[in-house]
Design a protein around this motif. Structure first.
Motif, PDB file in Angstrom:
ATOM      1  N   SER A 160       0.859  -1.190   0.000  1.00 36.64           N
ATOM      2  CA  SER A 160       0.000   0.000   0.000  1.00 36.64           C
ATOM      3  C   SER A 160       0.890   1.232   0.000  1.00 36.64           C
ATOM      4  CB  SER A 160      -0.919  -0.020   1.226  1.00 36.64           C
ATOM      5  OG  SER A 160      -1.781  -1.118   1.136  1.00 36.64           O
ATOM      6  N   ILE A 161       1.077   1.793  -1.166  1.00 36.44           N
ATOM      7  CA  ILE A 161       2.020   2.912  -1.323  1.00 36.44           C
ATOM      8  C   ILE A 161       1.398   3.928  -2.284  1.00 36.44           C
ATOM      9  CG2 ILE A 161       4.324   3.591  -2.143  1.00 36.44           C
ATOM     10  CD1 ILE A 161       5.240   0.704  -1.421  1.00 36.44           C
ATOM     11  N   ALA A 162       1.172   5.136  -1.774  1.00 38.23           N
ATOM     12  CA  ALA A 162       0.555   6.178  -2.614  1.00 38.23           C
ATOM     13  C   ALA A 162       1.583   6.759  -3.578  1.00 38.23           C
ATOM     14  CB  ALA A 162       0.003   7.273  -1.706  1.00 38.23           C
ATOM     15  N   VAL A 163       1.087   7.261  -4.707  1.00 36.90           N
ATOM     16  CA  VAL A 163       1.962   7.923  -5.678  1.00 36.90           C
ATOM     17  C   VAL A 163       2.218   9.347  -5.202  1.00 36.90           C
ATOM     18  CG1 VAL A 163       2.132   8.776  -8.050  1.00 36.90           C
ATOM     19  CG2 VAL A 163       1.042   6.566  -7.585  1.00 36.90           C
ATOM     20  N   LYS A 164       3.509   9.715  -5.121  1.00 37.13           N
ATOM     21  CA  LYS A 164       3.843  11.108  -4.788  1.00 37.13           C
ATOM     22  C   LYS A 164       4.378  11.759  -6.054  1.00 37.13           C
ATOM     23  CE  LYS A 164       5.005  10.279   0.027  1.00 37.13           C
ATOM     24  NZ  LYS A 164       6.039   9.528   0.724  1.00 37.13           N
ATOM     25  N   GLN A 165       3.816  12.880  -6.432  1.00 38.76           N
ATOM     26  CA  GLN A 165       4.229  13.526  -7.688  1.00 38.76           C
ATOM     27  C   GLN A 165       5.726  13.844  -7.699  1.00 38.76           C
ATOM     28  OE1 GLN A 165       2.340  13.795 -10.472  1.00 38.76           O
ATOM     29  NE2 GLN A 165       0.853  12.641  -9.271  1.00 38.76           N
ATOM     30  N   ASP A 167       8.022  12.110  -6.626  1.00 33.47           N
ATOM     31  CA  ASP A 167       8.780  10.870  -6.828  1.00 33.47           C
ATOM     32  C   ASP A 167       8.323  10.188  -8.127  1.00 33.47           C
ATOM     33  OD1 ASP A 167      10.501   8.650  -6.079  1.00 33.47           O
ATOM     34  OD2 ASP A 167       8.675   7.560  -5.502  1.00 33.47           O
ATOM     35  N   LYS A 168       7.680  10.952  -9.001  1.00 33.40           N
ATOM     36  CA  LYS A 168       7.175  10.359 -10.248  1.00 33.40           C
ATOM     37  C   LYS A 168       7.843  11.070 -11.422  1.00 33.40           C
ATOM     38  CE  LYS A 168       2.983   8.998 -12.572  1.00 33.40           C
ATOM     39  NZ  LYS A 168       1.551   8.877 -12.609  1.00 33.40           N
ATOM     40  N   PHE A 169       8.660  10.327 -12.172  1.00 32.11           N
ATOM     41  CA  PHE A 169       9.476  10.919 -13.236  1.00 32.11           C
ATOM     42  C   PHE A 169       9.064  10.404 -14.617  1.00 32.11           C
ATOM     43  CE2 PHE A 169      11.694  11.057  -9.273  1.00 32.11           C
ATOM     44  CZ  PHE A 169      12.276  12.313  -9.254  1.00 32.11           C
ATOM     45  N   HIS A 170       8.041   9.583 -14.658  1.00 30.29           N
ATOM     46  CA  HIS A 170       7.554   8.976 -15.906  1.00 30.29           C
ATOM     47  C   HIS A 170       6.036   9.055 -15.847  1.00 30.29           C
ATOM     48  CE1 HIS A 170       6.683   5.792 -18.851  1.00 30.29           C
ATOM     49  NE2 HIS A 170       7.946   5.811 -19.204  1.00 30.29           N
ATOM     50  N   ILE A 171       5.365   9.130 -17.000  1.00 28.97           N
ATOM     51  CA  ILE A 171       3.905   9.274 -16.913  1.00 28.97           C
ATOM     52  C   ILE A 171       3.232   8.037 -16.310  1.00 28.97           C
ATOM     53  CG2 ILE A 171       3.646  11.054 -18.672  1.00 28.97           C
ATOM     54  CD1 ILE A 171       2.789   8.991 -20.640  1.00 28.97           C
ATOM     55  N   THR A 172       3.916   6.889 -16.359  1.00 29.28           N
ATOM     56  CA  THR A 172       3.396   5.718 -15.636  1.00 29.28           C
ATOM     57  C   THR A 172       4.423   5.249 -14.589  1.00 29.28           C
ATOM     58  OG1 THR A 172       4.275   4.116 -17.209  1.00 29.28           O
ATOM     59  CG2 THR A 172       2.086   4.976 -17.677  1.00 29.28           C
ATOM     60  N   GLY A 173       5.189   6.193 -14.061  1.00 26.92           N
ATOM     61  CA  GLY A 173       6.273   5.862 -13.115  1.00 26.92           C
ATOM     62  C   GLY A 173       5.750   5.221 -11.837  1.00 26.92           C
ATOM     63  N   LYS A 174       6.547   4.324 -11.297  1.00 30.21           N
ATOM     64  CA  LYS A 174       6.174   3.629 -10.071  1.00 30.21           C
ATOM     65  C   LYS A 174       6.939   4.247  -8.889  1.00 30.21           C
ATOM     66  CE  LYS A 174       3.634   0.827 -12.462  1.00 30.21           C
ATOM     67  NZ  LYS A 174       3.540   1.677 -13.650  1.00 30.21           N
ATOM     68  N   PRO A 175       6.352   4.176  -7.677  1.00 34.81           N
ATOM     69  CA  PRO A 175       7.048   4.757  -6.517  1.00 34.81           C
ATOM     70  C   PRO A 175       8.366   4.024  -6.222  1.00 34.81           C
ATOM     71  CG  PRO A 175       4.733   4.322  -6.006  1.00 34.81           C
ATOM     72  CD  PRO A 175       5.019   3.657  -7.315  1.00 34.81           C
ATOM     73  N   THR A 201      13.331   3.624 -12.268  1.00 38.35           N
ATOM     74  CA  THR A 201      12.990   3.386 -10.856  1.00 38.35           C
ATOM     75  C   THR A 201      13.555   2.064 -10.325  1.00 38.35           C
ATOM     76  OG1 THR A 201      10.968   4.621 -11.319  1.00 38.35           O
ATOM     77  CG2 THR A 201      11.095   3.535  -9.178  1.00 38.35           C
ATOM     78  N   THR A 202      13.543   1.016 -11.143  1.00 37.25           N
ATOM     79  CA  THR A 202      14.112  -0.266 -10.684  1.00 37.25           C
ATOM     80  C   THR A 202      15.600  -0.100 -10.350  1.00 37.25           C
ATOM     81  OG1 THR A 202      12.547  -1.433 -12.109  1.00 37.25           O
ATOM     82  CG2 THR A 202      14.421  -2.713 -11.302  1.00 37.25           C
ATOM     83  N   GLY A 203      16.300   0.653 -11.187  1.00 39.89           N
ATOM     84  CA  GLY A 203      17.730   0.877 -10.957  1.00 39.89           C
ATOM     85  C   GLY A 203      17.981   1.693  -9.700  1.00 39.89           C
ATOM     86  N   ILE A 204      17.147   2.713  -9.479  1.00 39.75           N
ATOM     87  CA  ILE A 204      17.298   3.566  -8.279  1.00 39.75           C
ATOM     88  C   ILE A 204      17.086   2.695  -7.033  1.00 39.75           C
ATOM     89  CG2 ILE A 204      16.485   5.677  -7.095  1.00 39.75           C
ATOM     90  CD1 ILE A 204      17.294   5.970 -10.217  1.00 39.75           C
ATOM     91  N   ALA A 205      16.031   1.857  -7.102  1.00 37.77           N
ATOM     92  CA  ALA A 205      15.729   0.969  -5.975  1.00 37.77           C
ATOM     93  C   ALA A 205      16.899   0.018  -5.729  1.00 37.77           C
ATOM     94  CB  ALA A 205      14.454   0.183  -6.272  1.00 37.77           C
ATOM     95  N   ALA A 206      17.468  -0.517  -6.812  1.00 40.65           N
ATOM     96  CA  ALA A 206      18.592  -1.454  -6.678  1.00 40.65           C
ATOM     97  C   ALA A 206      19.778  -0.770  -6.001  1.00 40.65           C
ATOM     98  CB  ALA A 206      18.989  -1.989  -8.051  1.00 40.65           C
ATOM     99  N   ARG A 229      18.822  10.368 -12.449  1.00 39.10           N
ATOM    100  CA  ARG A 229      18.321   9.824 -11.176  1.00 39.10           C
ATOM    101  C   ARG A 229      19.332   8.828 -10.587  1.00 39.10           C
ATOM    102  NH1 ARG A 229      12.757   7.119 -11.332  1.00 39.10           N
ATOM    103  NH2 ARG A 229      12.812   7.490  -9.094  1.00 39.10           N
ATOM    104  N   LEU A 230      19.925   8.005 -11.462  1.00 37.47           N
ATOM    105  CA  LEU A 230      20.886   7.007 -10.973  1.00 37.47           C
ATOM    106  C   LEU A 230      22.114   7.676 -10.372  1.00 37.47           C
ATOM    107  CD1 LEU A 230      20.558   4.389 -13.820  1.00 37.47           C
ATOM    108  CD2 LEU A 230      20.227   3.926 -11.387  1.00 37.47           C
ATOM    109  N   GLU A 231      22.563   8.721 -11.036  1.00 36.55           N
ATOM    110  CA  GLU A 231      23.735   9.443 -10.536  1.00 36.55           C
ATOM    111  C   GLU A 231      23.424  10.014  -9.143  1.00 36.55           C
ATOM    112  OE1 GLU A 231      25.049  12.221 -13.493  1.00 36.55           O
ATOM    113  OE2 GLU A 231      26.740  12.822 -12.249  1.00 36.55           O
TER     114      GLU A 231
END
Ligand SMILES: C[S@@+](CC[C@H](N)C(=O)[O-])C[C@H]1O[C@@H](n2cnc3c(N)ncnc32)[C@H](O)[C@@H]1O
Length: 238
Positions: A160-165, A167-175, A201-206, A229-231
């Protein structure tokens, strides 16, 4: 690029075998008619078509049969480069969920379940008479048997995680928080593949969770966003 060439030629070394595929492909969703499906992703997935300044993207127009065929091809290729017992996690919405459960199995993963991403009540304007479309799904499977893990899991089946604008960098970006929870299927130091990286986002999370990731993305604009974002993420964890 070398890694991509190794994947194409089937010569991916043992050290580069993936511990997980965690990806959010174009859903090719959007109602039952051809014109609705062919509409640009911003009008399909953003409230009132408002992209909030984020770039649009391509590849979201396939009909049900070609979507199933196309996804089975790329997920089969990805799975072939996975370790035994590696995880496959693929995002999808309610419309394409039945197809994605077929795709995960057809690509050779053993289908193990469906996780729920509960976006909360604010995710979409409610339609009178409808149940709220407030969830997306992650169909998951393993490349053979589920591994017997001692260092991590059980993993939550509902996030249960709300979308925060912000933290959203893509039109279908995931938190980022959601992906940080999901990439934990790979061991610390493990290698994750996301062939539809979007804003990365997957890379940032990793990076934040001490895993490594290989990201593919066809849009140059999104590659640039992901690289920045990765940098920043790498700077934060140093
Ligand atoms: C749903 S978005 C991923 C968003 C990502 N999860 C995020 O948080 O930013 C899917 C992405 O796949 C990309 N894409 C579509 N077809 C592709 C292809 N054949 N190869 C690589 N990327 C592709 C699109 O440009 C889009 O950015």
């Amino acid at each position: 690029m070398e890694l991509l060439n190794q994947m194409r030629t089937g010569k991916l070394g043992k050290d580069n075998q993936f511990d997980a595929v965690v990806t959010d492909p174009p859903y090719c969703s959007g109602a039952a008619t051809k014109s609705a499906r062919d509409a640009d992703p911003a009008s399909k997935y953003c409230q009132n078509g408002n992209r909030c300044g984020r770039p649009n993207f391509e590849g979201d127009h396939r009909d049900a049969r070609s979507f199933e065929f196309w996804c089975t091809m790329w997920l089969t290729l990805a799975r072939r480069h996975c370790k035994t017992s590696a995880y496959g996690l693929v995002f999808i919405d309610w419309r394409q969920l039945p197809l994605m459960t077929n795709i995960v199995q057809a690509s050779g993963f053993a289908w193990k379940g469906i996780c729920v991403w509960n976006k909360g009540r604010a995710s979409r304007s409610p339609h009178k008479g409808y149940f709220r479309h407030q969830a997306e799904y992650i169909v998951w499977g393993t490349n053979g048997k589920v591994p017997k893990l001692k260092d991590r899991g059980p993993f939550d089946g509902v996030h249960s995680i709300a979308v925060k604008q912000a933290d959203k960098f893509h039109i279908t970006g995931k938190p980022t928080k959601l992906l940080r929870e999901l990439v934990q299927v790979a061991p610390v130091g493990g290698l994750i593949l996301d062939p539809f990286a979007g804003s990365g986002t997957t890379g940032i999370a990793a990076v934040h969770e001490g895993r490594r990731a290989v990201l593919f993305e066809q849009s140059e604009e999104y590659c640039e966003i992901a690289a920045k974002r990765l940098e920043a993420a790498e700077g934060e964890v140093k």
